[in-house]
Every structure is written in C-alpha cells, then in structure tokens.
Design a protein around this motif. Structure first.
Motif, mmCIF file in Angstrom:
data_model
loop_
_atom_site.group_PDB
_atom_site.id
_atom_site.type_symbol
_atom_site.label_atom_id
_atom_site.label_comp_id
_atom_site.label_asym_id
_atom_site.label_seq_id
_atom_site.Cartn_x
_atom_site.Cartn_y
_atom_site.Cartn_z
ATOM 1 N N GLY A 118 -13.405 19.700 -14.121
ATOM 2 C CA GLY A 118 -12.818 20.296 -12.925
ATOM 3 C C GLY A 118 -13.546 21.550 -12.493
ATOM 4 O O GLY A 118 -13.742 21.786 -11.293
ATOM 5 N N SER A 119 -13.967 22.347 -13.450
ATOM 6 C CA SER A 119 -14.711 23.560 -13.140
ATOM 7 C C SER A 119 -16.014 23.223 -12.419
ATOM 8 O O SER A 119 -16.372 23.848 -11.424
ATOM 9 N N ARG A 120 -16.715 22.206 -12.918
ATOM 10 C CA ARG A 120 -17.970 21.792 -12.269
ATOM 11 C C ARG A 120 -17.707 21.246 -10.866
ATOM 12 O O ARG A 120 -18.418 21.572 -9.919
ATOM 13 N N VAL A 121 -16.678 20.415 -10.734
ATOM 14 C CA VAL A 121 -16.341 19.845 -9.429
ATOM 15 C C VAL A 121 -15.940 20.958 -8.459
ATOM 16 O O VAL A 121 -16.371 20.968 -7.299
ATOM 17 N N GLY A 122 -15.136 21.884 -8.933
ATOM 18 C CA GLY A 122 -14.684 22.982 -8.082
ATOM 19 C C GLY A 122 -15.821 23.781 -7.505
ATOM 20 O O GLY A 122 -15.783 24.189 -6.342
ATOM 21 N N ARG A 123 -16.835 23.994 -8.293
ATOM 22 C CA ARG A 123 -17.971 24.785 -7.818
ATOM 23 C C ARG A 123 -18.784 24.022 -6.775
ATOM 24 O O ARG A 123 -19.544 24.612 -6.026
ATOM 25 N N LYS A 124 -18.603 22.713 -6.710
ATOM 26 C CA LYS A 124 -19.348 21.905 -5.742
ATOM 27 C C LYS A 124 -18.533 21.581 -4.486
ATOM 28 O O LYS A 124 -19.044 21.006 -3.540
ATOM 29 N N MET A 125 -17.280 21.974 -4.490
ATOM 30 C CA MET A 125 -16.389 21.591 -3.394
ATOM 31 C C MET A 125 -16.782 22.261 -2.076
ATOM 32 O O MET A 125 -16.872 23.470 -1.989
ATOM 33 N N THR A 126 -16.997 21.440 -1.056
ATOM 34 C CA THR A 126 -17.309 21.991 0.263
ATOM 35 C C THR A 126 -16.420 21.420 1.357
ATOM 36 O O THR A 126 -16.295 22.031 2.411
ATOM 37 N N LYS A 127 -15.839 20.298 1.087
ATOM 38 C CA LYS A 127 -15.049 19.633 2.135
ATOM 39 C C LYS A 127 -13.912 20.514 2.641
ATOM 40 O O LYS A 127 -13.679 20.595 3.846
ATOM 41 N N PHE A 128 -13.209 21.172 1.750
ATOM 42 C CA PHE A 128 -12.114 22.041 2.183
ATOM 43 C C PHE A 128 -12.643 23.136 3.094
ATOM 44 O O PHE A 128 -12.051 23.458 4.118
ATOM 45 N N THR A 129 -13.793 23.691 2.732
ATOM 46 C CA THR A 129 -14.390 24.736 3.545
ATOM 47 C C THR A 129 -14.730 24.214 4.939
ATOM 48 O O THR A 129 -14.481 24.896 5.929
ATOM 49 N N GLU A 130 -15.272 23.000 5.003
ATOM 50 C CA GLU A 130 -15.591 22.409 6.308
ATOM 51 C C GLU A 130 -14.334 22.248 7.161
ATOM 52 O O GLU A 130 -14.366 22.515 8.361
ATOM 53 N N ASN A 131 -13.251 21.841 6.549
ATOM 54 C CA ASN A 131 -11.997 21.669 7.280
ATOM 55 C C ASN A 131 -11.380 23.017 7.680
ATOM 56 O O ASN A 131 -10.603 23.090 8.631
ATOM 57 N N MET A 132 -11.723 24.040 6.962
ATOM 58 C CA MET A 132 -11.145 25.353 7.198
ATOM 59 C C MET A 132 -11.850 26.113 8.323
ATOM 60 O O MET A 132 -11.283 27.032 8.912
ATOM 61 N N ILE A 133 -13.065 25.716 8.670
ATOM 62 C CA ILE A 133 -13.880 26.483 9.618
ATOM 63 C C ILE A 133 -13.168 26.757 10.942
ATOM 64 O O ILE A 133 -13.156 27.906 11.393
ATOM 65 N N PRO A 134 -12.555 25.769 11.606
ATOM 66 C CA PRO A 134 -11.891 26.096 12.879
ATOM 67 C C PRO A 134 -10.770 27.126 12.717
ATOM 68 O O PRO A 134 -10.586 27.988 13.580
ATOM 69 N N GLN A 135 -10.045 27.047 11.626
ATOM 70 C CA GLN A 135 -8.978 28.011 11.392
ATOM 71 C C GLN A 135 -9.545 29.392 11.083
ATOM 72 O O GLN A 135 -8.974 30.415 11.469
ATOM 73 N N VAL A 136 -10.670 29.432 10.405
ATOM 74 C CA VAL A 136 -11.328 30.705 10.111
ATOM 75 C C VAL A 136 -11.815 31.341 11.415
ATOM 76 O O VAL A 136 -11.652 32.541 11.624
ATOM 77 N N GLN A 137 -12.386 30.527 12.284
ATOM 78 C CA GLN A 137 -12.848 31.055 13.564
ATOM 79 C C GLN A 137 -11.684 31.639 14.355
ATOM 80 O O GLN A 137 -11.807 32.702 14.962
ATOM 81 N N ALA A 138 -10.558 30.950 14.358
ATOM 82 C CA ALA A 138 -9.371 31.462 15.054
ATOM 83 C C ALA A 138 -8.917 32.779 14.425
ATOM 84 O O ALA A 138 -8.553 33.726 15.125
#
Length: 164
Positions: A118-138
C-alpha cells in the motif's frame, strides 16, 4: 507449542497493535497520513510553483509597467501567500476527502497504505490528484487570488506599476 501455532500467535500479536492504533486515530489523522504517503505536499508544491509564473506572466501582459524586478517581487509575494495558506489548503483537502469518502473507506485506505504494498501504491497514486484539479482551481480562485490581489494593491512598490 507447535511451530504453526506459535507463528499464528506471533503474527496476531504483531498486527494487533497496528489495528488498535488505526482505530485510535481520528478520520482527520488518517487522511493526513494518506496525504503524506501519497506525497501530497510535493505534488502541491510543484503545482503552486507551476501556477506562479502563469500568474506573473498574466500580470505582465496586463501592464507594461511590470518590470522584471517587479515581476520577481510579485512572484515572491505569491510564494509568501502560498506558504501562508498551506495549512488552510491542507485542511481544505482533508475536508474534500471526508466529503467524497466514507469513514470506512478512509479507514480502509489508511490500513492499506500502512502495508508495504500500500505504501508503494500510495506513492504512485495520481488519479485522485487529476480528479481534484478542477476543485483546486476553484479553491485558488476563491481563496488565494483575492488575498494575493489585495496584497498587491497594498504594496507600495507596485502601486504605480498596477495603476491604469
């Protein structure tokens, strides 16, 4: 005691404290661990650093009075404001996790990220960040830009350069 039974007992004793610790943490603490394991601060810093030149370039296009020195000054102000708002931004993201995921899902992510895989997978996670971008911009439009613009208006060095 047979070797197999000893192994089971030992494994249970070793994993029990981790499970008990997981239960004692608040949802916020679990989300903060998830953010830590997924390199949230590094990703956020990179995003903010990428945002600054875009903002400065936009200001430079809006006024020919913005010299390279003033552009650097503006970039420094932006950096200060970004650093000042990091705790607020982190709290925003923690709340976003809690809004989008149930406590059970957050607990499952936390428990998973505590494992080696899980630690290795967590460090590679980007999908959540991609989904978060519009909310971050707002968020940036709503929280950062008004504070940044207000500071620019109050800044003595920029008053002339930003006036029409």
């Amino acid at each position: 005691m047979p070797k197999a039974l000893r192994t089971i007992v030992l494994a249970s004793l070793l994993t029990w404290p981790l499970h008990a610790f997981s239960q004692a943490l608040s949802v916020d603490e679990k989300v903060k661990y998830i953010l830590e394991i997924t390199d949230f601060q590094r990703v956020t810093n990179a995003a903010f650093e990428g945002f600054k030149p875009l903002m400065v370039n936009q200001l430079r296009r809006s006024s020919n009075k913005i010299t390279p020195e003033l552009a650097e000054h503006i970039a420094n102000i932006a950096g200060d404001e970004i650093n000042n708002m990091k705790p607020e931004f982190t709290a925003f993201v923690v709340d976003l996790y809690k809004k989008e995921l149930t406590e059970e899902e957050i607990g499952a992510f936390y428990d998973f990220y505590r494992t080696p895989v899980g630690s290795r997978v967590g460090r590679k996670m980007t999908k959540f960040t991609e989904n978060m971008i519009p909310q971050v911009q707002a968020f940036m439009t709503r929280q950062f830009l008004p504070k940044f613009q207000a500071r620019l208006v109050r800044d003595e060095r920029l008053r002339n350069a930003l006036s029409p």
